[in-house]
Design a protein around this motif. Structure first.
Motif, PDB file in Angstrom:
ATOM      1  N   VAL A   5       0.892  -1.361  -0.070  1.00 18.81           N
ATOM      2  CA  VAL A   5       0.129   0.077  -0.058  1.00 18.81           C
ATOM      3  C   VAL A   5       0.899   0.989   0.074  1.00 18.81           C
ATOM      4  O   VAL A   5       1.737   1.316   0.750  1.00 18.81           O
ATOM      5  N   THR A   6       0.697   1.918  -0.946  1.00 18.46           N
ATOM      6  CA  THR A   6       1.532   3.294  -1.090  1.00 18.46           C
ATOM      7  C   THR A   6       0.641   4.526  -1.396  1.00 18.46           C
ATOM      8  O   THR A   6      -0.143   4.493  -2.538  1.00 18.46           O
ATOM      9  N   GLU A   7       0.708   5.471  -0.707  1.00 21.09           N
ATOM     10  CA  GLU A   7      -0.041   6.649  -0.873  1.00 21.09           C
ATOM     11  C   GLU A   7       0.936   7.918  -0.686  1.00 21.09           C
ATOM     12  O   GLU A   7       1.769   7.828  -0.045  1.00 21.09           O
ATOM     13  N   SER A   8       0.624   8.993  -1.775  1.00 28.14           N
ATOM     14  CA  SER A   8       1.719  10.193  -1.601  1.00 28.14           C
ATOM     15  C   SER A   8       0.820  11.169  -1.524  1.00 28.14           C
ATOM     16  O   SER A   8      -0.409  11.277  -1.879  1.00 28.14           O
ATOM     17  N   ASN A  49      11.620  15.144  -2.494  1.00 27.32           N
ATOM     18  CA  ASN A  49      11.132  16.217  -3.573  1.00 27.32           C
ATOM     19  C   ASN A  49       9.604  16.962  -3.251  1.00 27.32           C
ATOM     20  O   ASN A  49       8.972  16.986  -4.200  1.00 27.32           O
ATOM     21  N   ASN A  50       9.444  17.154  -2.023  1.00 19.96           N
ATOM     22  CA  ASN A  50       8.084  17.905  -1.512  1.00 19.96           C
ATOM     23  C   ASN A  50       7.011  17.124  -1.562  1.00 19.96           C
ATOM     24  O   ASN A  50       5.796  17.374  -1.843  1.00 19.96           O
ATOM     25  N   ILE A  51       7.323  15.831  -1.617  1.00 21.00           N
ATOM     26  CA  ILE A  51       6.236  14.602  -1.398  1.00 21.00           C
ATOM     27  C   ILE A  51       6.572  13.828  -0.325  1.00 21.00           C
ATOM     28  O   ILE A  51       7.438  13.256  -0.118  1.00 21.00           O
ATOM     29  N   ILE A  52       5.247  13.640   0.296  1.00 22.78           N
ATOM     30  CA  ILE A  52       5.247  12.609   1.786  1.00 22.78           C
ATOM     31  C   ILE A  52       4.693  11.440   1.071  1.00 22.78           C
ATOM     32  O   ILE A  52       3.716  11.396   0.350  1.00 22.78           O
ATOM     33  N   THR A  53       5.532  10.326   1.261  1.00 24.96           N
ATOM     34  CA  THR A  53       5.210   9.067   0.918  1.00 24.96           C
ATOM     35  C   THR A  53       4.886   8.294   2.173  1.00 24.96           C
ATOM     36  O   THR A  53       5.742   8.048   2.893  1.00 24.96           O
ATOM     37  N   ILE A  54       3.856   7.567   2.225  1.00 28.44           N
ATOM     38  CA  ILE A  54       3.375   6.690   3.412  1.00 28.44           C
ATOM     39  C   ILE A  54       3.238   5.283   2.791  1.00 28.44           C
ATOM     40  O   ILE A  54       2.289   5.048   1.880  1.00 28.44           O
ATOM     41  N   GLU A  55       3.770   4.198   3.018  1.00 26.54           N
ATOM     42  CA  GLU A  55       3.891   2.965   2.473  1.00 26.54           C
ATOM     43  C   GLU A  55       3.806   1.723   3.525  1.00 26.54           C
ATOM     44  O   GLU A  55       4.652   2.098   4.634  1.00 26.54           O
ATOM     45  N   SER A  56       3.178   0.700   3.289  1.00 23.74           N
ATOM     46  CA  SER A  56       3.099  -0.451   4.215  1.00 23.74           C
ATOM     47  C   SER A  56       3.472  -1.764   3.068  1.00 23.74           C
ATOM     48  O   SER A  56       2.422  -1.904   2.287  1.00 23.74           O
ATOM     49  N   THR A  57       4.572  -2.555   3.389  1.00 21.58           N
ATOM     50  CA  THR A  57       4.733  -3.653   2.735  1.00 21.58           C
ATOM     51  C   THR A  57       3.773  -4.885   3.135  1.00 21.58           C
ATOM     52  O   THR A  57       3.015  -5.151   2.170  1.00 21.58           O
ATOM     53  N   PHE A  58       3.592  -5.175   4.095  1.00 21.57           N
ATOM     54  CA  PHE A  58       2.807  -6.445   4.574  1.00 21.57           C
ATOM     55  C   PHE A  58       1.258  -5.693   5.362  1.00 21.57           C
ATOM     56  O   PHE A  58       1.113  -5.830   6.411  1.00 21.57           O
ATOM     57  N   LYS A  64      -3.834  -1.033   6.671  1.00 16.96           N
ATOM     58  CA  LYS A  64      -4.310  -0.252   5.393  1.00 16.96           C
ATOM     59  C   LYS A  64      -4.900   0.784   5.877  1.00 16.96           C
ATOM     60  O   LYS A  64      -4.808   2.112   5.481  1.00 16.96           O
ATOM     61  N   SER A  65      -6.042   0.543   6.749  1.00 16.72           N
ATOM     62  CA  SER A  65      -6.551   1.685   7.460  1.00 16.72           C
ATOM     63  C   SER A  65      -6.053   2.699   8.297  1.00 16.72           C
ATOM     64  O   SER A  65      -6.000   4.058   8.229  1.00 16.72           O
ATOM     65  N   LEU A  66      -4.763   2.387   8.828  1.00  9.92           N
ATOM     66  CA  LEU A  66      -3.966   2.984   9.427  1.00  9.92           C
ATOM     67  C   LEU A  66      -3.205   3.973   8.643  1.00  9.92           C
ATOM     68  O   LEU A  66      -2.878   5.175   8.812  1.00  9.92           O
ATOM     69  N   VAL A  67      -2.845   3.374   7.301  1.00 11.04           N
ATOM     70  CA  VAL A  67      -2.111   4.415   6.365  1.00 11.04           C
ATOM     71  C   VAL A  67      -3.087   5.524   5.870  1.00 11.04           C
ATOM     72  O   VAL A  67      -2.607   6.639   5.993  1.00 11.04           O
ATOM     73  N   TYR A  68      -4.531   5.257   5.762  1.00 14.34           N
ATOM     74  CA  TYR A  68      -5.448   6.258   5.189  1.00 14.34           C
ATOM     75  C   TYR A  68      -5.587   7.298   6.172  1.00 14.34           C
ATOM     76  O   TYR A  68      -5.925   8.405   5.952  1.00 14.34           O
ATOM     77  N   THR A  69      -5.502   6.680   7.405  1.00 13.64           N
ATOM     78  CA  THR A  69      -5.954   7.556   8.860  1.00 13.64           C
ATOM     79  C   THR A  69      -4.794   8.582   8.767  1.00 13.64           C
ATOM     80  O   THR A  69      -4.947   9.693   9.111  1.00 13.64           O
TER      81      THR A  69
END
Length: 180
Positions: A5-8, A49-58, A64-69
């Motif tokens: 799960v990767t969100e920028s 580069n002025n972008i925050i990336t939040i990712e979880s491998t497993f 996944k809900s914690l990433v979006y929170t």
């Protein structure tokens, strides 16, 4: 099976974001907000580069809900340091004239349905409360503190043991907004 799960999130102009010792620090024109992210396990946060990336491998359902929170919390911090938040509360009384005033770091409510004792609601740090006639305005840059202060005021004026259809007295939240 590996779920990634990767969100920028792009950092807006005029905002400085850093991660120091497990704390996410967001600075803007209205002030600075901090959030402790050291206890979050299984999620990597990086700034490039002025972008925050939040990712979880497993990522399972909870991770996944914690990433979006976390993503939404960061967006709320961005709004807070650039614009701010405001809650409106209405003072309503039908039987006894209620008196509300701000004293130090608390809101004092007197003569609620004729009570002699003074009810008190805590104002959290960084939150400004003003009483204008029958309206109370709660402002600040941290959404959680502004919302909790408004809830403290509403809860302090809650009456029990009376018929709510007859005694509608109290202080109630009626509007929430982002300061423009």
């Amino acid at each position: 099976m590996q779920v990634l799960v990767t969100e920028s999130l792009k950092i807006p102009e005029g905002i400085n974001v850093s991660i120091n010792n497990g704390k996410l620090v967001v600075k803007g024109k209205k002030g600075e907000l901090q959030r402790d992210i050291s206890s979050i396990r299984g999620i990597e946060i990086s700034i490039k580069n002025n972008i925050i990336t939040i990712e979880s491998t497993f990522a399972n359902r909870k991770t996944k809900s914690l990433v979006y929170t976390l993503l939404r919390h960061i967006q709320n911090m961005f709004i807070g340091v650039t614009k701010g938040y405001r809650y409106y509360l209405k003072i309503i009384f039908t039987h006894f004239p209620m008196s509300v005033k701000v004293v130090g770091d608390e809101v004092q409510i007197t003569n609620l349905i004729g009570e002699k004792n003074i009810r008190k609601a805590k104002i959290l740090d960084g939150v400004k409360v003003t009483v204008k006639g029958e309206d109370i305005v709660v402002e600040g840059i941290d959404l959680e503190k502004v919302a909790q202060t408004a809830a403290n005021i509403e809860r302090a004026s809650k009456i029990s043991g009376f018929d709510r259809r007859v005694f509608g007295d109290g202080i109630f939240i009626y509007k929430k907004e982002v300061i423009e």
